[in-house]
Write a protein that holds these residues in place. Structure first.
Motif, PDB file in Angstrom:
ATOM      1  N   ASN A  37      48.093  30.225  10.278  1.00  0.00           N
ATOM      2  CA  ASN A  37      47.216  31.506  10.192  1.00  0.00           C
ATOM      3  C   ASN A  37      45.895  30.998   9.823  1.00  0.00           C
ATOM      4  O   ASN A  37      44.909  31.900   9.745  1.00  0.00           O
ATOM      5  N   SER A  38      45.345  29.784   9.546  1.00  0.00           N
ATOM      6  CA  SER A  38      43.988  29.224   9.486  1.00  0.00           C
ATOM      7  C   SER A  38      43.320  29.499  10.527  1.00  0.00           C
ATOM      8  O   SER A  38      43.324  29.210  11.665  1.00  0.00           O
ATOM      9  N   THR A  39      41.917  29.784  10.220  1.00  0.00           N
ATOM     10  CA  THR A  39      40.777  29.763  11.344  1.00  0.00           C
ATOM     11  C   THR A  39      39.877  28.547  11.243  1.00  0.00           C
ATOM     12  O   THR A  39      38.932  28.665  11.812  1.00  0.00           O
ATOM     13  N   THR A  40      40.213  27.953  10.426  1.00  0.00           N
ATOM     14  CA  THR A  40      39.319  26.682  10.116  1.00  0.00           C
ATOM     15  C   THR A  40      39.767  25.357  10.403  1.00  0.00           C
ATOM     16  O   THR A  40      38.942  24.456  10.594  1.00  0.00           O
ATOM     17  N   GLU A  41      41.082  25.156  10.440  1.00  0.00           N
ATOM     18  CA  GLU A  41      41.766  23.725  10.903  1.00  0.00           C
ATOM     19  C   GLU A  41      43.159  23.970  11.475  1.00  0.00           C
ATOM     20  O   GLU A  41      43.716  24.949  11.355  1.00  0.00           O
ATOM     21  N   TYR A  42      43.418  22.989  12.330  1.00  0.00           N
ATOM     22  CA  TYR A  42      44.599  23.040  12.885  1.00  0.00           C
ATOM     23  C   TYR A  42      45.659  22.554  11.650  1.00  0.00           C
ATOM     24  O   TYR A  42      45.345  21.887  10.930  1.00  0.00           O
ATOM     25  N   ALA A  43      46.836  22.915  11.662  1.00  0.00           N
ATOM     26  CA  ALA A  43      47.827  22.687  10.739  1.00  0.00           C
ATOM     27  C   ALA A  43      48.219  21.117  10.918  1.00  0.00           C
ATOM     28  O   ALA A  43      48.433  20.633   9.725  1.00  0.00           O
ATOM     29  N   SER A  44      48.251  20.679  11.904  1.00  0.00           N
ATOM     30  CA  SER A  44      48.414  19.213  11.959  1.00  0.00           C
ATOM     31  C   SER A  44      47.630  18.913  13.476  1.00  0.00           C
ATOM     32  O   SER A  44      47.756  19.405  14.371  1.00  0.00           O
ATOM     33  N   ALA A  45      47.384  17.236  13.489  1.00  0.00           N
ATOM     34  CA  ALA A  45      46.774  16.970  14.828  1.00  0.00           C
ATOM     35  C   ALA A  45      46.809  15.316  14.578  1.00  0.00           C
ATOM     36  O   ALA A  45      46.812  14.709  13.511  1.00  0.00           O
ATOM     37  N   PRO A  46      46.823  14.572  15.602  1.00  0.00           N
ATOM     38  CA  PRO A  46      46.758  13.323  15.816  1.00  0.00           C
ATOM     39  C   PRO A  46      45.553  12.832  15.430  1.00  0.00           C
ATOM     40  O   PRO A  46      44.350  13.234  15.654  1.00  0.00           O
ATOM     41  N   THR A  47      45.338  11.484  15.126  1.00  0.00           N
ATOM     42  CA  THR A  47      44.293  10.713  14.932  1.00  0.00           C
ATOM     43  C   THR A  47      43.984   9.646  15.746  1.00  0.00           C
ATOM     44  O   THR A  47      43.044   9.039  15.841  1.00  0.00           O
ATOM     45  N   THR A  55      51.938  13.364  27.041  1.00  0.00           N
ATOM     46  CA  THR A  55      52.356  14.702  26.978  1.00  0.00           C
ATOM     47  C   THR A  55      51.685  15.381  25.783  1.00  0.00           C
ATOM     48  O   THR A  55      51.836  14.874  24.690  1.00  0.00           O
ATOM     49  N   ILE A  56      50.770  16.157  26.082  1.00  0.00           N
ATOM     50  CA  ILE A  56      50.261  16.843  25.012  1.00  0.00           C
ATOM     51  C   ILE A  56      51.180  18.216  24.715  1.00  0.00           C
ATOM     52  O   ILE A  56      51.387  18.994  25.692  1.00  0.00           O
ATOM     53  N   VAL A  57      51.297  18.415  23.483  1.00  0.00           N
ATOM     54  CA  VAL A  57      52.305  19.618  22.812  1.00  0.00           C
ATOM     55  C   VAL A  57      51.380  20.271  21.884  1.00  0.00           C
ATOM     56  O   VAL A  57      50.734  19.677  21.018  1.00  0.00           O
ATOM     57  N   PHE A  58      51.296  21.627  22.273  1.00  0.00           N
ATOM     58  CA  PHE A  58      50.464  22.390  21.181  1.00  0.00           C
ATOM     59  C   PHE A  58      51.366  23.664  20.813  1.00  0.00           C
ATOM     60  O   PHE A  58      51.752  24.397  21.827  1.00  0.00           O
ATOM     61  N   GLU A  59      51.713  23.651  19.720  1.00  0.00           N
ATOM     62  CA  GLU A  59      52.699  24.916  19.292  1.00  0.00           C
ATOM     63  C   GLU A  59      51.925  25.646  18.270  1.00  0.00           C
ATOM     64  O   GLU A  59      51.526  25.064  17.048  1.00  0.00           O
ATOM     65  N   THR A 124      35.623  28.610  15.636  1.00  0.00           N
ATOM     66  CA  THR A 124      34.952  27.410  16.204  1.00  0.00           C
ATOM     67  C   THR A 124      35.053  26.219  14.698  1.00  0.00           C
ATOM     68  O   THR A 124      34.575  25.301  15.254  1.00  0.00           O
ATOM     69  N   ALA A 125      35.268  26.553  13.740  1.00  0.00           N
ATOM     70  CA  ALA A 125      35.463  25.563  12.723  1.00  0.00           C
ATOM     71  C   ALA A 125      36.852  24.625  12.823  1.00  0.00           C
ATOM     72  O   ALA A 125      36.912  23.594  12.266  1.00  0.00           O
ATOM     73  N   MET A 126      37.595  25.177  13.764  1.00  0.00           N
ATOM     74  CA  MET A 126      38.915  24.298  14.224  1.00  0.00           C
ATOM     75  C   MET A 126      38.520  23.117  15.203  1.00  0.00           C
ATOM     76  O   MET A 126      38.479  23.466  16.111  1.00  0.00           O
ATOM     77  N   VAL A 127      38.137  21.979  14.687  1.00  0.00           N
ATOM     78  CA  VAL A 127      37.451  20.904  15.357  1.00  0.00           C
ATOM     79  C   VAL A 127      38.073  19.597  14.995  1.00  0.00           C
ATOM     80  O   VAL A 127      38.323  19.593  13.778  1.00  0.00           O
ATOM     81  N   GLY A 128      38.183  18.558  15.663  1.00  0.00           N
ATOM     82  CA  GLY A 128      38.599  17.244  15.210  1.00  0.00           C
ATOM     83  C   GLY A 128      38.280  16.338  16.289  1.00  0.00           C
ATOM     84  O   GLY A 128      37.701  16.739  17.608  1.00  0.00           O
ATOM     85  N   PRO A 191      55.870  16.371  11.130  1.00  0.00           N
ATOM     86  CA  PRO A 191      54.771  17.088  11.198  1.00  0.00           C
ATOM     87  C   PRO A 191      54.132  17.949  10.109  1.00  0.00           C
ATOM     88  O   PRO A 191      52.877  18.311  10.285  1.00  0.00           O
ATOM     89  N   ALA A 192      54.932  18.037   9.135  1.00  0.00           N
ATOM     90  CA  ALA A 192      54.559  19.000   7.884  1.00  0.00           C
ATOM     91  C   ALA A 192      55.527  18.622   6.820  1.00  0.00           C
ATOM     92  O   ALA A 192      56.683  17.886   6.995  1.00  0.00           O
ATOM     93  N   PRO A 193      54.770  18.906   5.545  1.00  0.00           N
ATOM     94  CA  PRO A 193      55.776  18.321   4.295  1.00  0.00           C
ATOM     95  C   PRO A 193      57.294  18.988   4.589  1.00  0.00           C
ATOM     96  O   PRO A 193      57.669  19.890   4.872  1.00  0.00           O
TER      97      PRO A 193
END
Length: 609
Positions: A37-47, A55-59, A124-128, A191-193
């Motif tokens: 639900n965030s508009t400022t960051e992805y819930a998870s992302a690789p570094t 293979t890129i997966v976006f869920e 647009t704050a969702m960036v990395g 992917p998450a706690p």
């Protein structure tokens, strides 16, 4: 139209933006991004990542925390200096689209740094960024740690549930993956706690691997979960069936079941459902039922203390609003010899339409191969006879009959696709937005058979033949794509672009101190014509300017005639209103030996040159 259907149609269009490239071998790695639900960051992302086919997966789904139906994109930056620009990726995901918010694409990564972001306005704050490294010189494994949180009793046991969070860092090539193993089970990507609610003693092992392949030692978290004391009350569970209904209460094309459970004691541990007597299934997201006919949905919930709710039941019927299959056809293009064979290459274009629920999927197969989703014209260049089959399905599930076209390709001719370039021009503001409009110019070149035609599409529009620069005036963010086909039938790769059009600022007020009387009054004579704004902040009284200095009354009347004629030409005045204003000017006596004032008096004035 339901939110799910809107998302399905939107995603069906945008899916062509990210065509998956067939691979001869399995991709070397899988990278996963998730949205919530965030508009400022992805819930998870690789570094970090390794170079090669990936293979890129976006869920972006309820399973990843999106409970509002919000859309996000995963878009790779191809313009900002300092980053790799060799991967064009733009995936739109919505929890209610045809893939339930989970999309994949295959790309090839090269060493360097990539930047990614979300293109949805307001997001647009969702960036990395992440680093692709070949791992050269890195022999140090990552550092990985775990923390366990939750409510604890006096003995240190976790009451109701325990949450395990993992964190990994790597100063060398970067973290490639993190995994965990709960109670001797299989190793699972983290992917998450991880929430553990089953009562008893638990052992969670964890490890991480960096891009260079160095793996950390296994860590371990040991903890005990006990039931929340005193909870003997089962959860409360309910279901809501939504969708478009006919007059008989049947659901048209799709019915969506949403199950909600609450527990004021130990908390809800799990929710399950059973559709039409099938197996009990964990409920993680709304269940879309599209099969026509009567359906029975059973559901239940279990709390952390082990209390199970009575089974609930919902029954409903799905009917098809559209019973007509799509119309699908194919055409073959290319350079032909005297026998009708295609020289060097033949290009097959498949077209489908559906006047009912709309086209959901178009597929093709070449020479009896596997059915493949159709996204762009299909080039066939191997010499010999060929048959291309095609079919389509609409949103209501109606499938067309399979069609086919047969042709023969012979060696020789032009097999190189044209090059295409796209340019967006216009006046820009400080944020690089185009003010008022943007002009899209497409050019193409082909050194062999020559350019046959150029096509473009803006936003959700259909492909259109390009003849002249395209002016886009609609305010907001836009996407544009272009492609070219040469005379031999070779089709270029689609070239994407994006831009934003904003409204032009209003012109400055030419008369900040304005005469705002309701009607046009000259020297005390009321013309009964409305004293409107002429378009630049000045009223008609301001333009007539009766208090200025004029050499004579005749000179003033000529002035009024000139300015009112211009107002007629600009559509501010009618001819009749102009005549009334000129008559008032003639009767006013303004000009000459003195200037008339609003009360009909005179004041001395020097001659106006």
């Amino acid at each position: 139209m339901s939110p799910r259907l809107i998302a399905l149609l939107l995603t069906a269009f945008l899916a062509v933006l990210v065509p998956a490239t067939p691979a001869a071998a399995a991709p070397v790695q899988t990278l996963t991004w998730t949205g919530n639900n965030s508009t400022t960051e992805y819930a998870s992302a690789p570094t970090g990542a390794r170079p090669g086919e990936t293979t890129i997966v976006f869920e972006n789904s309820e399973a990843t925390g999106n409970t509002t139906g919000m859309s996000h994109t995963l878009t790779f930056d191809t313009t900002t200096p300092g980053y790799n620009h060799d991967v064009s990726l733009n995936i739109l995901a919505n929890p209610f689209d045809a893939q339930d918010g989970r999309h994949e694409a295959v790309v090839t990564l090269t060493p360097g740094k990539y930047r990614y972001y979300c293109t949805i306005p307001g997001h647009t704050a969702m960036v990395g960024e992440f680093v692709v490294s070949d791992g050269t010189g890195d022999t140090t494994p990552p550092v990985v740690t775990a923390s366990v949180t939750g409510e604890r009793d006096s003995s240190g046991n976790y009451v109701g549930s325990a949450t395990v969070s993992l964190s990994a860092t790597d100063a060398g090539s970067g973290v490639a993956s993190v995994e965990y193993q709960l109670d001797g089970g299989s190793w699972t990507a983290y992917p998450a706690p991880v929430v553990v609610s089953a009562a008893g003693t638990h052992m969670l092992h964890y490890r991480a691997r960096d891009v260079a392949g160095n793996q950390s030692e296994e860590g371990m978290a040991h903890f005990t979960v006990v039931a929340r004391p005193g909870d003997t009350t089962a959860p409360s569970v309910s279901a809501a069936i939504t969708g478009t209904q006919d007059t008989a209460g049947n659901y048209l094309d799709v019915a969506t079941a949403r199950i909600t459970a609450t527990d004021a004691g130990s908390g809800v541990a799990s929710v399950e459902y059973q559709l039409d007597g099938g197996a009990w299934t964990a409920y993680t997201a709304p269940v879309a039922v599209t099969a026509a006919g009567a359906h029975m949905l059973h559901y239940r919930a279990t709390d952390v203390a082990g209390n199970v709710s009575p089974e609930g039941m919902a029954h409903f019927t799905v009917v098809r609003s559209d019973t007509t299959a799509p119309v699908v056809s194919a055409s073959v293009a290319g350079t032909q010899d005297g026998d009708g064979n295609y020289v060097g290459k033949a290009t097959v274009t498949v077209t489908a339409s559906d006047a009912g629920s709309g086209v959901a999927l178009v597929q093709y197969k070449v020479d009896g191969g596997t059915w493949t989703a159709y996204a762009a014209p299909v080039p066939v260049s191997s010499a010999g006879p060929h048959t291309v089959g095609y079919r389509a399905r609409d949103v209501a599930g109606n499938a067309s009959a399979e069609g086919s076209v047969a042709f023969t390709v012979v060696a020789g001719g032009d097999t190189t696709a044209p090059s295409v370039a796209l340019q967006v021009t216009g006046k820009q503001d400080g944020g690089w937005n185009y003010v008022g409009s943007a002009t899209v110019t497409v050019t193409a070149a082909d050194a062999e058979s020559g350019v046959g035609f150029v096509e473009y599409k803006v936003d959700g529009a259909a492909w259109t033949r390009y003849a002249a620069p395209v002016v886009v005036t609609a305010l907001g963010a836009h996407t544009v794509r272009a492609r070219a086909t040469d005379v031999a039938g070779n089709v270029s790769a689609e070239l994407p672009g994006s831009f934003t059009v904003v409204a032009a600022p209003p012109p400055p007020d030419a008369c900040p101190v304005s005469d705002t009387r309701e009607t046009v009054v000259i020297g005390g004579i009321d013309s009964q014509v409305a004293n409107v704004d002429t378009g630049n902040g000045c009223t008609i009284n301001d333009v007539i300017d009766e208090t200025a200095e004029y050499a004579s009354h005749d000179r003033f009347v000529k002035h009024v005639k000139a300015v009112t004629q211009e107002l007629v030409a600009n559509g501010v005045l009618s001819t009749g209103d102009r005549n009334r204003i000129v008559t008032a000017a003639i009767e006013s006596g303004v000009g000459g030996g003195g200037l008339a004032t609003a009360d009909g008096g005179k004041r001395k004035a020097s001659a106006r040159a």
